[in-house]
Scaffold this active site. Sequence first.
Site, PDB file in Angstrom:
ATOM      1  N   CYS A  17       9.903  -3.114 -10.356  1.00 30.01           N
ATOM      2  CA  CYS A  17       9.258  -2.297  -9.317  1.00 30.01           C
ATOM      3  C   CYS A  17      10.303  -1.574  -8.470  1.00 30.01           C
ATOM      4  O   CYS A  17      10.093  -0.427  -8.074  1.00 30.01           O
ATOM      5  CB  CYS A  17       8.335  -3.158  -8.464  1.00 30.01           C
ATOM      6  N   HIS A  30       0.213  -2.267  -9.662  1.00 33.40           N
ATOM      7  CA  HIS A  30       0.293  -3.705  -9.432  1.00 33.40           C
ATOM      8  C   HIS A  30       1.254  -4.341 -10.426  1.00 33.40           C
ATOM      9  O   HIS A  30       1.438  -3.839 -11.538  1.00 33.40           O
ATOM     10  CB  HIS A  30      -1.092  -4.349  -9.552  1.00 33.40           C
ATOM     11  N   CYS A  31       1.844  -5.443 -10.006  1.00 32.25           N
ATOM     12  CA  CYS A  31       2.859  -6.156 -10.779  1.00 32.25           C
ATOM     13  C   CYS A  31       2.339  -7.561 -11.107  1.00 32.25           C
ATOM     14  O   CYS A  31       1.612  -8.153 -10.308  1.00 32.25           O
ATOM     15  CB  CYS A  31       4.141  -6.245  -9.951  1.00 32.25           C
ATOM     16  N   GLU A  59       0.827  -1.215   0.000  1.00 30.50           N
ATOM     17  CA  GLU A  59       0.000   0.000   0.000  1.00 30.50           C
ATOM     18  C   GLU A  59       0.859   1.261   0.000  1.00 30.50           C
ATOM     19  O   GLU A  59       0.548   2.235  -0.695  1.00 30.50           O
ATOM     20  CB  GLU A  59      -0.976  -0.008   1.174  1.00 30.50           C
ATOM     21  N   HIS A  99       2.078   1.971  -3.432  1.00 28.91           N
ATOM     22  CA  HIS A  99       1.054   2.632  -4.256  1.00 28.91           C
ATOM     23  C   HIS A  99       1.124   4.144  -4.035  1.00 28.91           C
ATOM     24  O   HIS A  99       1.015   4.925  -4.983  1.00 28.91           O
ATOM     25  CB  HIS A  99      -0.350   2.138  -3.905  1.00 28.91           C
ATOM     26  N   CYS A 112       6.490 -10.645  -6.234  1.00 27.96           N
ATOM     27  CA  CYS A 112       6.766  -9.232  -5.948  1.00 27.96           C
ATOM     28  C   CYS A 112       5.759  -8.685  -4.938  1.00 27.96           C
ATOM     29  O   CYS A 112       4.583  -9.048  -4.952  1.00 27.96           O
ATOM     30  CB  CYS A 112       6.687  -8.426  -7.246  1.00 27.96           C
TER      31      CYS A 112
END
Length: 180
Positions: free
Chosen positions: A169, A141-142, A132, A135, A147
């Site tokens: 990421c 999202h991956c 979170e 974000h 991940c």
Amino acid sequence: MSVLIFWDNDVDPGLQQPVVRMISDIIEMPVYAEENPVMLRGFDRMRNQNDASRILGDMQDFYTRRAGCRDSILIVTGKDLYIRGRDFVFGLARPGVNVSIVSAARLKNSWYGRPDRDEDLMDRIVKEGTHELCHCMGLDHCDNPECIMFYPQTLDELDRKRKMLCPQCRESLNIYRFSE
């Protein structure tokens, strides 16, 4: 840039410091924890759950608008959370204003009839909390199921994730960190 975790009084306070250390190691930023001084509102009697969007709206208003907090904020609560259109959420973020929340309720083994273990709960709070917070730092999202930014639909999927970002990421997070 740093992260401030507000720990609600309905989650074991003994997990705070290990969670803080692990999240800090993953995102390579300073992370601090404090007891949450604000009562979380948003309880829905019909659902017996708390509206995560409403809680984040309150947190946005209190911490970012009134108090002028510039840190990314994560609230860790024991309250079961939902958002409109979903039965539940493990967590939720509002990237534009750097506030996020994670619920320990469905991260506990006892929710699923299993014996509770602090190690399991801590691992899950770290993974979901980092997810979170990332974000809030611009990550999406991956597709990589290991991940942290993978979007888990179940507790088993969350458990299969590793406490790390995949190389793509990680690069996106580095771009964010160094652009501040």
